[in-house]
Design a protein around this motif. Structure first.
Motif, PDB file in Angstrom:
ATOM      1  N   PHE A  66       0.882  -1.193   0.062  1.00  0.00           N
ATOM      2  CA  PHE A  66      -0.030  -0.011  -0.091  1.00  0.00           C
ATOM      3  C   PHE A  66       0.948   1.199  -0.184  1.00  0.00           C
ATOM      4  O   PHE A  66       0.510   2.242  -0.526  1.00  0.00           O
ATOM      5  N   ASP A  67       1.985   0.947   0.658  1.00  0.00           N
ATOM      6  CA  ASP A  67       3.118   2.256   0.509  1.00  0.00           C
ATOM      7  C   ASP A  67       3.361   2.438  -0.853  1.00  0.00           C
ATOM      8  O   ASP A  67       3.551   3.596  -1.493  1.00  0.00           O
ATOM      9  N   GLY A  68       3.846   1.342  -1.845  1.00  0.00           N
ATOM     10  CA  GLY A  68       3.985   1.470  -3.147  1.00  0.00           C
ATOM     11  C   GLY A  68       2.991   2.079  -3.807  1.00  0.00           C
ATOM     12  O   GLY A  68       3.118   2.932  -4.852  1.00  0.00           O
ATOM     13  N   ALA A  85      -3.811   4.943   5.894  1.00  0.00           N
ATOM     14  CA  ALA A  85      -2.626   5.360   6.626  1.00  0.00           C
ATOM     15  C   ALA A  85      -1.367   4.780   5.922  1.00  0.00           C
ATOM     16  O   ALA A  85      -0.444   5.790   5.737  1.00  0.00           O
ATOM     17  N   ILE A  86      -1.283   3.748   5.544  1.00  0.00           N
ATOM     18  CA  ILE A  86       0.142   3.091   4.812  1.00  0.00           C
ATOM     19  C   ILE A  86       0.172   3.809   3.228  1.00  0.00           C
ATOM     20  O   ILE A  86       1.181   4.022   2.924  1.00  0.00           O
ATOM     21  N   GLY A 138      -5.263  15.229   9.869  1.00  0.00           N
ATOM     22  CA  GLY A 138      -5.388  13.607  10.064  1.00  0.00           C
ATOM     23  C   GLY A 138      -4.744  12.892   9.141  1.00  0.00           C
ATOM     24  O   GLY A 138      -4.314  11.947   9.325  1.00  0.00           O
ATOM     25  N   ARG A 139      -4.095  13.655   8.153  1.00  0.00           N
ATOM     26  CA  ARG A 139      -3.289  12.654   6.995  1.00  0.00           C
ATOM     27  C   ARG A 139      -1.689  13.199   7.239  1.00  0.00           C
ATOM     28  O   ARG A 139      -0.748  12.404   6.829  1.00  0.00           O
ATOM     29  N   ARG A 140      -1.327  14.240   7.885  1.00  0.00           N
ATOM     30  CA  ARG A 140      -0.036  14.724   8.062  1.00  0.00           C
ATOM     31  C   ARG A 140       0.985  13.843   8.893  1.00  0.00           C
ATOM     32  O   ARG A 140       2.143  13.728   8.268  1.00  0.00           O
ATOM     33  N   ALA A 141       0.587  12.988   9.615  1.00  0.00           N
ATOM     34  CA  ALA A 141       1.330  12.225  10.288  1.00  0.00           C
ATOM     35  C   ALA A 141       2.007  11.129   9.566  1.00  0.00           C
ATOM     36  O   ALA A 141       3.195  10.806   9.719  1.00  0.00           O
TER      37      ALA A 141
END
Length: 508
Positions: free
Chosen positions: A331-333, A362-363, A393-396
Motif C-alpha cells: 500500500f506504500d508503493g 494510512a500506509i 489527520g493525514r499529515r502524520a
C-alpha cells in the motif's frame, strides 16, 4: 568520506529471527476489493520555481476548454485559454524560497494564475477532462505525457472488479491497458543507473519501460540541485523492472551499490505484474524474495504496490505467501504510484484511492509522503509547505514517508534535515518523521550498504546513529511476536518505533 560505506555487520539474533522467515509463512485468504483508478491520463507535478516561462495562446482553438494548475499568488485575466510548454531545464534556478514564505491552500485546477514566488510558469490541462479533437492548424506547446495510463477512466466514482484471464479482460487487453507510450530514446549505456538488456518479444514486450519516464521535466515536478540524484534512482527502478522482464535479474548487481535497492523495487513490480497476469499466486515474487533480492525485502514489497496500481487493482489480491508483515508495504508503493502519476488528483485535490480501510489509507499516505520528497525535489522548505496543505489527520503518515525517503534516497544537507525536524516538531509529528527515518536506516542496514547521506540523516532526523535507529525497528518487531501479520500489527510496529524514539529522546 567515501560516497557510501559498506557495513560488514554480523546480523544479531533478533534480526535473523525475523528476516529469515520463509516467504511461505503468512496467512492467505485476504479479501481485497479492487477498482479502477481515477483519471488515467492525469500526471502532474509542481512548477519549476527557478524557470521563467510565458504562455503561448492557442489562436485557432480559443473555444477549447482547459484547466490548469494555478499559481498561488496572482489571479490571471479571464477569458485567456492557453496550453503550457515544458519547463526550461537550461534556465538558471533561482535561490530557494525564504522559510518564512506564506503558502496557501490547495491549487484550484480550473484557474490560471500568475507568477509564484517571483517565477512565472504555466499550468497544464486537467487530464481527467474529456475534450474534443484539436484543430490541426492550431499552434500548441506542450509536453507528452510519459506515464499516461490508458484504458477506461474511473474518475466517476464507479467501482468494480478486474480479474485477469476472463473473456472481457484477456491478458493481451490488460497488457495494452497498462502500456505506456514509447517517448524516450534507447537506454544510455554510460548512465550508471542503466544496463544494456535484451528486450523480450511477444506480449511481455508491451510491459517494457523507457528510462525517460523518470524525467521530472515532463511531469512538472519541482526542479532543484537534487534532481540528478532523484532521477537516477528512478531510472534504476526502471532498469530493475526491465531486467526482470528480460530474465537478467542477476545483472542488477552490476549497478552501483547505492542504486540496487531501487532496481530491486522495480524488479518486485515486474514480478508482481507477471504473477497476477499469469495467475501464479506469487511464484516469481517469492523466488525473488527468497533468492537474489533477499537483502531488499522492504523495497521489493513496495514495488508490488506499483504492479497493483498499474493493473488498476488494490494490493493483496492475487499474491499469496509473501512476507507476513512487510506485505503491507504494497500500500506504500501504491500510494507512491498514485501520487507520481495522478499528481493533480492525489496531491492537488488530495484525494485517495477508494475501497481502502483506515490502516490501508494510512500506509497509502506513507507512500504518498515518500513521493512528495521526489515531487518537491528534496527541497525541505517546499516539502514542509506542501505537507501543511493536507488535513491534520493525514499529515502524520505523510511525515513518516518523508522521513523514509530523506534517509534512504538523500538529496538534502544535514542542516536542512535538522530544520525539517524542527518543522515536524512544530507540526506535532516529530515522532512520525523519526519513525520513517528509522525504517530507512533499517532498509539500508539489511542491504549491507549504508551511504553517507543515510549516515548523516540518522542523527538529524532520529537523534541517534544509523545502527541504533535501525535497531528500533527490530525491537518493536520482536515485541509483536512471530505471528504478526495483520494491518493492525503493522500499525503497532510503527507505533513501537515511535515509542522507542520517545524513550531515547526522554533519556537524553
Amino acid at each position: 568520506m567515501s560516497a557510501e560505506k559498506t557495513l560488514d555487520r554480523t546480523p544479531d539474533v533478533s534480526r535473523d529471527s525475523f528476516w529469515d522467515i520463509p516467504a511461505e509463512k503468512t496467512l492467505a485468504g485476504h479479501d481485497t476489493h479492487h477498482a479502477g483508478t481515477s483519471s488515467h491520463g492525469a500526471e502532474t507535478g509542481s512548477p519549476d520555481h527557478g524557470t521563467e516561462q510565458t504562455r503561448t495562446p492557442n489562436r485557432d482553438a480559443e473555444g477549447a476548454e482547459r484547466t490548469g494548475t494555478p499559481d498561488r499568488r496572482t489571479e490571471a485575466a479571464p477569458g485567456r485559454r492557453t496550453e503550457a510548454g515544458p519547463p526550461n531545464h537550461g534556465t538558471e534556478i533561482s535561490p530557494p524560497p525564504n522559510r518564512s514564505t506564506e503558502r496557501t491552500g490547495t491549487p484550484d485546477h480550473g484557474t490560471e494564475a500568475g507568477p509564484n514566488r517571483g517565477t512565472e510558469w504555466t499550468g497544464t490541462s486537467d487530464h481527467g477532462t474529456e475534450t474534443g479533437p484539436s484543430n490541426r492548424g492550431t499552434e500548441r506547446t506542450g509536453t507528452p505525457d510519459h506515464g499516461t495510463e490508458t484504458g477506461t477512466a474511473h474518475d466517476t466514482g464507479k467501482t468494480g472488479t478486474e480479474t485477469p484471464g476472463t473473456e472481457d479482460d484477456s491478458a493481451e487487453a490488460i497488457l495494452n491497458a497498462i502500456q505506456e507510450p514509447d517517448t524516450s530514446d534507447a537506454s544510455d549505456a554510460s548512465d550508471p543507473a542503466e544496463l544494456v538488456l535484451t528486450r523480450p518479444g511477444g506480449l511481455i514486450n508491451l510491459l517494457w519501460k523507457n528510462p525517460g519516464q523518470a524525467d521530472f521535466g515532463p511531469r512538472r515536478f519541482r526542479l532543484g540541485p537534487a534532481r540528478e540524484r532523484l532521477e537516477t534512482s528512478g531510472r534504476a527502478f526502471l532498469t530493475g523492472f526491465n531486467a526482470m522482464l528480460a530474465r537478467e535479474v542477476d545483472r542488477i548487481d552490476d549497478l552501483p551499490e547505492e542504486l540496487r535497492g531501487f532496481a530491486y523495487e522495480g524488479a518486485g513490480m515486474a514480478c508482481a505484474n507477471l504473477d497476477i497476469l499469469t495467475i501464479t499466486g506469487g511464484r516469481r515474487l517469492r523466488d525473488l524474495l527468497n533468492g537474489q533480492g533477499m537483502r531488499y525485502p522492504h523495497l521489493i514489497h513496495m514495488g508490488t504496490g506499483w504492479a497493483y496500481a498499474r493493473l488498476h487493482m488494490r494490493p493483496m489480491w492475487g499474491i499469496r505467501s509473501v512476507h507476513p508483515l512487510l506485505r503491507w508495504l504494497a500500500f506504500d508503493g501504491f500510494g507512491f504510484h498514485q501520487g507520481f502519476f495522478l499528481t493533480d488528483r492525489t496531491v492537488g485535490r488530495q484525494r485517495t484511492a477508494g475501497l481502502m480501510d483506515r490502516t490501508q489509507r494510512a500506509i497509502f499516505d506513507q507512500g504518498l509522503g515518500r513521493m512528495l520528497w521526489f515531487h518537491e525535489c528534496a527541497g525541505v522548505d517546499d516539502v514542509v509547505l506542501r505537507i501543511a496543505e493536507f488535513p491534520a489527520g493525514r499529515r502524520a503518515d505523510l511525515w513518516s514517508g518523508v522521513g523514509l525517503a530523506a534517509t534512504y534516497v538523500g538529496g538534502a544537507s544535514a542542516a536542512d534535515l535538522e530544520w525539517m525536524a524542527l518543522a515536524a516538531t512544530e507540526d506535532g509529528f516529530r515522532a512520525h518523521l523519526a519513525q520513517g527515518s528509522a525504517f530507512g536506516c533499517a532498509s539500508r542496514l539489511i542491504s549491507g550498504i549504508v551511504p553517507d547521506h543515510t549516515v548523516a540523516a540518522a542523527p538529524a532526523l532520529c537523534g541517534v546513529e544509523v545502527d541504533e535507529a535501525g535497531g528500533w525497528t527490530d525491537t518493536a518487531l520482536i515485541a509483536l511476536g512471530h505471528n504478526a501479520h495483520s494491518g493492525d500489527h503493522y500499525q503497532a510496529w510503527r507505533a513501537g518505533i515511535r515509542k522507542a524514539w520517545a524513550r531515547r529522546n526522554r533519556d537524553s
